[in-house]
Design an enzyme around this catalytic site. Structure first.
Site, short mmCIF file in Angstrom:
data_model
loop_
_atom_site.label_atom_id
_atom_site.label_comp_id
_atom_site.label_asym_id
_atom_site.label_seq_id
_atom_site.Cartn_x
_atom_site.Cartn_y
_atom_site.Cartn_z
N ILE A 481 50.97 46.09 36.40
CA ILE A 481 49.77 46.56 35.70
C ILE A 481 48.67 46.79 36.73
O ILE A 481 48.48 45.98 37.64
CB ILE A 481 49.32 45.56 34.62
CG1 ILE A 481 50.49 45.17 33.70
CG2 ILE A 481 48.18 46.14 33.79
CD1 ILE A 481 50.13 44.15 32.65
N SER A 482 47.91 47.85 36.55
CA SER A 482 46.92 48.23 37.56
C SER A 482 45.86 47.15 37.75
O SER A 482 45.59 46.73 38.89
CB SER A 482 46.26 49.55 37.16
OG SER A 482 45.57 49.44 35.91
N ASP A 483 45.24 46.69 36.66
CA ASP A 483 44.15 45.74 36.84
C ASP A 483 44.64 44.35 37.21
O ASP A 483 43.96 43.61 37.92
CB ASP A 483 43.22 45.70 35.62
CG ASP A 483 43.93 45.42 34.31
OD1 ASP A 483 45.17 45.39 34.29
OD2 ASP A 483 43.24 45.26 33.28
N CYS A 484 45.83 43.98 36.77
CA CYS A 484 46.41 42.69 37.18
C CYS A 484 46.71 42.71 38.68
O CYS A 484 46.47 41.72 39.39
CB CYS A 484 47.68 42.39 36.40
SG CYS A 484 47.41 42.27 34.63
N GLU A 487 43.28 42.43 40.39
CA GLU A 487 42.70 41.09 40.34
C GLU A 487 43.51 40.11 41.20
O GLU A 487 42.94 39.23 41.85
CB GLU A 487 42.61 40.58 38.90
CG GLU A 487 41.70 41.41 37.99
CD GLU A 487 40.24 41.46 38.43
OE1 GLU A 487 39.81 40.60 39.22
OE2 GLU A 487 39.53 42.39 37.99
#
Length: 757
Positions: A481-484, A487
């Protein structure tokens, strides 16, 4: 007594890539627990029941009770309370932070992650129970104690009017009510049990149009069970998987959650599979309808949907499409020679189901396709190895709290919460005191990075690269996942700047490069970032969204949250590794920042798609633009966002946003204009990043005072209203947010407001 087990997996049918790091399952042990401990748990359950209509969200007390027993807070410092007009000192904030981190450290798992509740939706557990009932595995998989806790949960979350909502805080819906009622019946509750609760539930269903008015997902589940006819469903032809990929409507172009749910649904529809017709099923056929079962007009039922459920009404083009498929196409595909094509389509669907199962270690991308895939494996072969491999992974989705046992919206939010917790603790600059906590979290994050792409030709399986990514939950789940990924990368880069003897050695640079490669590969042509994959088709495809109760499910849209996270990660990486793919990173950041500015609303807000709602999105929007080099003085988007936030601060000093903001797309305060510790944390972080302390720190002092005064005696923060969302209309729990964001906001307040001024 129940106990939470972390990073364990003794079952020989379990597969793992990293020794089950991050796995969290509940197990009942009749020998466990002293009389005092059992009394404490019963009190928590009783208190929830007595206040269930006022406080619909559990406080995750069973986990907290277990950790308090096995990993107590070493020292609980005296509580801080800010009086009216009293100045907040650095010492007050520091003590509040120590109290908060001491508590939050006490509920960290031994593998480094923070376990917690990721429940909320009411339609997940019914799919599991129906599947286990149909396959005959109900009693083998769910013990009497499981059944007792599931029933407790369903009764606890029944609304005053007798119905059940789409999620725990929602108004009653046909989808939630019928499936919850059916689940209780399958678990052994009689039609008049629950001290009148079952009768009230049935009355709600019958007075709102009966089960014929359930949503399309509900129709599918009831058809599998045998209490609804497949002819009452709009078509889900598996032949769509045989279309050329070049067509915009090919499922490989759809959002992965959408295609992974409709993949097994299309298999079951193509098979017209129905489970065994038992006396309970025959009784349900009478209980759920206002007319005799054999008199129901199933063709009319195809397009019926209760008004309480109707978030995305079908446009006319859908009615024409489904009607044509139902009346003209399906009869051809159900008989020779068209049946030959149907068999090929079913075979293709099962190939993709097996690929998904094997590459998630039978966890699957989410709970809906998890149980559907498991059912398809059983339908294909009741004695198959695939079905047996599915069974132990059921427990990865079950979570227990004082309100009962629920099915989570994922197998947890382990990586996501841990990456945020690391950034929150580091923001306080109390690093030396909490080195062991950060070291464990660092180890978890390093152990959770995905190290390889899925096998085979990724384009054939419609998969994106995953080597170097971070998942939302665990490595065994593995979907990138991009935002995971962003982060996770932000967290390990921050940790790499701290002494290795304190937080452990840094991640190998090649793995950092792999992570950057994943992020760069996920940027769309418009500069934005979607979730799991590139946006592969067009927004007009939403016209054929058949799920009446969810919005924006058909394609993977770009989001301000994902785009901002990517900017933040890449700018952090660029500072430490300026020579690696510099030009690509510079262009990516510039395009992403332009995207964020472009999608901002005229009032200065951004719409949040993954949490509640405008406060969440503004935090990301501002933070992304600041990371890209913009500030309050040179960026009108940041100025407008700050003005919007300041206009929403409430009398108590904080911010409190209702989930109604998500579904109505208009900012809505919590009832009574109450503040919420999580919304307040997001707003503070955005304003601090935008330089509010230099202009007028008063709003920040007021917000900090609210957070400090909200802290509980234990150092924990209260569980307030639900804060997560997906697909516009369904809420989901992020239990760790209540600690993470007050810590993070007060940490930034201490180091960037008080220490500076």
């Amino acid at each position: 007594m129940w106990r939470l087990k972390i990073a364990e997996g003794e079952n020989p049918w379990l597969r793992t890539l990293n020794n089950h790091v991050g796995r969290q399952v509940w197990e009942f042990d009749p020998e466990l627990g002293s009389p005092d401990e059992k009394m404490e748990i019963e009190k928590a359950r009783r208190d929830f029941y007595n206040n269930r209509f006022e406080k619909k969200h559990s406080a995750d007390l069973l986990m907290r009770i277990q950790f308090a027993r096995g990993n107590p807070v070493v020292e609980v410092l005296p509580q801080v309370k800010i009086k009216d007009a009293e100045d907040i000192t650095e010492e007050m904030v520091t003590r509040t932070l120590r109290r908060a981190i001491n508590f939050h450290s006490s509920i960290q798992g031994h593998d480094g992650h923070w376990p917690g509740d990721y429940g909320g939706p009411m339609f997940l557990m019914p799919g599991l129970v129906i599947t286990l009932f149909v396959t005959g595995a109900l009693n083998a998989v769910l013990s009497e104690e499981h059944v007792k806790e599931i029933c407790r949960y369903l009764y606890n979350h029944q609304n005053r009017d007798g119905g059940w909502g789409l999620h725990i805080e929602g108004h009653s819906t046909m989808f939630g009510s019928v499936l919850s009622y059916v689940t209780l019946r399958l678990l052994g509750q009689e039609a008049n049990d629950g001290q009148g609760a079952m009768e009230r539930g049935r009355n709600w269903i019958l007075s709102h149009g009966s089960a014929t008015a359930i949503t399309s997902w509900g129709k599918m589940w009831l058809s599998v069970l045998g209490v609804f006819e497949w002819s009452g469903n709009n078509p889900l032809p598996p032949e769509i998987w045989l279309l050329p990929y070049m067509l915009p409507i090919h499922p490989g172009r759809m959002w992965c959650h959408c295609r992974m749910v409709y993949l097994p649904m299309s298999y079951l529809y193509g098979k017209r599979f129905v489970g065994p017709i038992t006396p309970t099923i025959l009784s349900l056929r009478k209980e759920l309808y206002n007319v005799p079962y054999h008199e129901i007009d199933w063709n009319e039922a195809r397009n019926l949907c209760a008004k309480e459920d109707l978030y995305y009404p079908h446009p006319l083009v859908q009615d024409i499409l489904w009607g044509t498929l139902h009346k003209a196409v399906e009869p051809v595909l159900m008989h020779w020679p068209g049946k030959t094509l149907r068999e090929k389509a079913l075979s293709t669907a099962m190939e993709h189901i097996h690929y998904e199962d094997e590459n998630t270690r039978y966890i699957c991308i989410g709970p809906v396709n998890k149980v559907l895939n498991m059912l398809c494996c059983w339908v294909e072969d009741p004695n198959s190895e695939a079905y047996k491999l599915h069974l132990p992974r059921i427990h990865d989705y079950l979570w227990l709290a004082e309100d009962g046992m629920k099915m989570q919206g994922y197998n947890g939010s382990q990586l996501w919460d841990t990456a945020f917790a690391v950034q929150a603790i580091i923001s306080t600059n109390l690093i030396e005191e909490y080195g062991p906590v950060l070291k464990k979290a660092h180890t978890f994050i390093k152990n959770t990075q995905v190290l390889d792409d899925c096998p085979g030709d990724l384009s054939f399986w419609y998969r994106h690269i995953s080597k170097g990514a971070w998942p939302f939950s665990t490595t065994d789940h593995g979907w990138p996942i991009s935002d995971c990924t962003a982060e996770g990368l932000k967290a390990v880069l921050l940790l790499s700047k701290l002494p290795s003897e304190t937080v452990g050695g840094p991640l190998d640079v090649k793995r950092l490069y792999d992570s950057v490669n994943v992020i760069l590969s996920l940027q769309n042509a418009d500069g934005g970032f979607a979730t799991y994959e590139l946006t592969r088709s067009y927004p007009w495809l939403e016209l054929i969204n058949p799920a009446e109760t969810f919005g924006d499910i058909v394609i993977d849209y770009p989001y301000v949250e994902c785009t901002s996270a990517a900017i933040q990660a890449l700018t952090s990486f660029r500072k430490l590794y300026p020579g690696h793919r510099q030009q690509e990173i510079d262009i990516c950041i510039k395009m992403a920042a332009n995207f964020i500015e472009r999608i901002q609303a005229s009032d200065g807000s951004w719409y949040g798609s993954w949490a509640v709602c405008f406060t969440y999105a503004i935090w990301f929007g501002v933070k992304g633009l600041v990371a890209a080099g913009k500030n309050f003085e040179n960026c009108s988007s940041i100025r407008k966002a700050c003005n919007f936030l300041l206009s929403k601060q409430v009398a108590s000093g904080g911010w409190g946003e209702s989930y109604l903001s998500c579904q109505n797309k208009v900012y809505s305060n919590l009832e009574g204009n109450r503040s919420h510790v999580v919304n307040t944390g997001w707003a503070m972080l955005a304003l601090i990043d935008a330089g509010q302390a230099k202009r007028d720190p008063t709003p920040l002092h007021r917000a900090a005072g609210y957070l400090i005064n909200s802290q509980m005696e234990s150092g924990d923060f209260p569980q307030q209203e639900i804060m997560g969302v997906f697909n516009k209309n369904c809420m989901i729990t992020y239990a760790a947010y209540r600690c993470i964001f007050p810590i993070w906001a007060l940490g930034e307040y201490r180091t960037r407001v008080l220490q500076v001024t």
